[in-house]
Design an enzyme around this catalytic site. Structure first.
Site, mmCIF file in Angstrom:
data_model
loop_
_atom_site.group_PDB
_atom_site.id
_atom_site.type_symbol
_atom_site.label_atom_id
_atom_site.label_comp_id
_atom_site.label_asym_id
_atom_site.label_seq_id
_atom_site.Cartn_x
_atom_site.Cartn_y
_atom_site.Cartn_z
ATOM 1 C CB SER A 122 21.272 -11.082 -102.002
ATOM 2 O OG SER A 122 20.891 -12.427 -102.143
ATOM 3 N NE ARG A 141 17.126 -13.012 -106.270
ATOM 4 C CZ ARG A 141 18.171 -12.557 -106.952
ATOM 5 N NH1 ARG A 141 18.306 -12.822 -108.226
ATOM 6 N NH2 ARG A 141 19.090 -11.844 -106.336
ATOM 7 N N GLY A 168 1.555 -9.149 -90.530
ATOM 8 C CA GLY A 168 1.998 -10.391 -91.147
ATOM 9 C C GLY A 168 2.677 -11.270 -90.108
ATOM 10 C CD GLU A 170 19.629 -12.717 -98.658
ATOM 11 O OE1 GLU A 170 19.172 -13.283 -97.647
ATOM 12 O OE2 GLU A 170 19.135 -12.820 -99.780
ATOM 13 N N GLY A 212 4.925 -14.026 -91.435
ATOM 14 C CA GLY A 212 5.795 -14.888 -92.221
ATOM 15 C C GLY A 212 7.236 -14.833 -91.766
ATOM 16 C CD GLU A 213 12.434 -17.353 -94.084
ATOM 17 O OE1 GLU A 213 13.641 -17.592 -93.939
ATOM 18 O OE2 GLU A 213 11.776 -17.715 -95.076
ATOM 19 C CG MET A 214 10.807 -9.630 -93.937
ATOM 20 S SD MET A 214 12.621 -9.643 -93.882
ATOM 21 C CE MET A 214 12.990 -9.917 -95.612
ATOM 22 C CB THR A 261 12.473 -13.180 -102.920
ATOM 23 O OG1 THR A 261 13.326 -12.362 -103.740
ATOM 24 C CG2 THR A 261 12.879 -14.641 -103.086
ATOM 25 C CB CYS A 262 10.909 -8.625 -101.129
ATOM 26 S SG CYS A 262 12.523 -8.860 -100.344
#
Length: 423
Positions: free
Chosen positions: A112, A57, A192, A117, A194-196, A54-55
């Site tokens: 996190s 980790r 983008g 979150e 995506g999910e974020m 992830t962004c």
């Protein structure tokens, strides 16, 4: 069989270093294959493996012989083009119960940057699903992750760990509102789909900006997201020429190279006559060149820059952390009990096979005695005595051979195994 987690995150490694070890979801099957091949060199069996990226980790979870653990760091270092000795100082390695505890805390949002979150749970499920489809999961990691999901569900339903949580998306809007007096008068570009970006666009749409646009490599996916908010769609190739049109730019793609360079931003500022631009780079690796931050009239934030904002509600959630840790402790104990039982299966099977061999030997001997016409009572007596001697032989040998230093330990073990009282 051992279980371990090897990783680096926002507390152990800076953003640019994390970017070197980021894996896109579609890269994971190939990467998992390479990792498992590397770890199975020599006489070791092919391990189970999963990669969470992830962004904040990148973590590798494995179940295999513990001797393969050092090779995990070597493989990760090689993929990022860094010496193992240099990477080691930015990583953490956790084994068995500590690895399980870490996985449970990650799934529950306790590890996190944004305490509590919920997005990380979906990202972990995606990583597990990908590993399963790639054939990289076995029964051990499957148990670990399924129990992680169950613990996370229990934590969220039983505590207020998610209360007062400010997400990266909400933090982006909060920062923009500090720069612009009225978000209803700005034009926003999302790079983008995506999910974020979906999360961020939802938060911005609620503030009803003047206009919104989506720039994405896949026009189809960009159009699908844009249709929810009546936003425009543009090609990534048009980004440099149209960048000046937007007051706020939020980017999060899986690109391995920056999409927005210093030169493009400088030209955009010139066309804007140096009206300020708000930029948020949520991608790892970066989507926006870091040098952009040095420009006047540019307000650029990365995922690490947002840390102070997202922590603002943390004090309200600390009371729930203690409650969550109790749930996690119980989950860890349950998983380790399962591991012990699973690791004991081969020994149990061996013991049963040995007992069956003894039983068969004594039965053959008893049948021969009966065939000779010997007294059945005497045959049964010999049968029971033979089985008893075979069962106790190993314990007697150990007791007689025990050194003075180990005598007490041996006696206690024999007592536990053979002198258990029925309750």
């Amino acid at each position: 069989m051992a279980v371990w987690a090897l990783g680096l995150n926002h507390t152990t490694a800076p953003l640019d270093l994390r970017g070197r070890f980021a894996f896109a979801l579609d890269q994971l099957p190939h990467s998992l294959q390479g990792l498992r091949t590397q770890l199975s060199l020599g006489d070791r069996q092919t391990p189970e493996a999963a990669i969470l990226s992830t962004c904040n980790r990148t973590e590798i979870y494995c179940a295999a012989d513990a001797s393969a653990l050092p090779a995990t760091l070597d493989w990760l270092a090689y993929t990022g083009g860094l010496p193992s000795s240099e990477l080691r100082s930015h990583t953490y390695t956790l084994e068995n119960d500590q690895a399980a505890r870490h996985a449970f805390r990650v799934a529950s949002g306790l590890d996190s940057m944004v305490l509590g979150e919920a997005q990380i749970l979906g990202q972990l499920k995606d990583a597990v699903r990908t590993a399963e489809q790639a054939g990289a999961l076995g029964s051990t990691l499957n148990q670990l992750f399924q129990r992680s999901f169950a613990v996370a569900k229990d934590v969220r339903s039983s505590t207020e760990i998610g209360a007062h949580s400010i997400s990266m998306a909400a933090a982006s809007v909060r920062l923009a509102s500090q720069l612009f007096e009225d978000l209803g008068q700005i034009k926003v570009l999302f790079v983008g789909a995506g999910e974020m970006i979906e999360l961020v666009s939802t938060h911005f749409a609620a503030r009803k900006p003047l206009s919104m646009a989506i720039a994405n490599r896949s026009m189809e996916r960009g159009e699908k997201l844009a249709s929810r908010y009546g936003a425009q769609v543009m090609r990534l190739a048009d980004l440099p020429d149209r960048l000046h049109e937007f007051d706020a730019v939020i980017s999060c793609t899986a690109s391995t190279l920056p999409l927005i360079g210093l030169g493009a931003v400088e030209r955009a500022l010139k066309k804007r006559k140096h009206r300020p631009m708000f930029m948020v780079d949520l991608a790892v690796p970066r989507d926006i060149e870091p040098e952009v931050k040095s420009l006047e009239d540019i307000y650029l934030y990365t995922v690490d820059d947002l840390a102070a904002v997202v922590q603002s509600g943390q004090a309200h959630r600390q009371a729930a952390v203690a409650e969550a840790e109790v749930i996690i402790d119980a989950g860890v104990q349950s998983f380790m009990h399962w591991m012990v039982q699973r690791n004991a299966v081969p020994l149990i099977q061996e013991l049963q096979a040995q007992a069956d061999t003894w039983r068969e030997t004594e039965l053959i001997r008893a049948r021969k005695m009966l065939a000779k016409g010997e007294n059945p009572e005497q045959v049964l007596e010999a049968l029971s005595r033979g089985l008893t001697q075979k069962m106790l032989h190993g314990a007697m040998v150990e007791l007689n051979a025990a050194t003075p230093e180990r005598a007490a330990q041996t006696i206690q073990a024999v007592q536990r195994l053979f002198l258990r009282k029925e309750r």
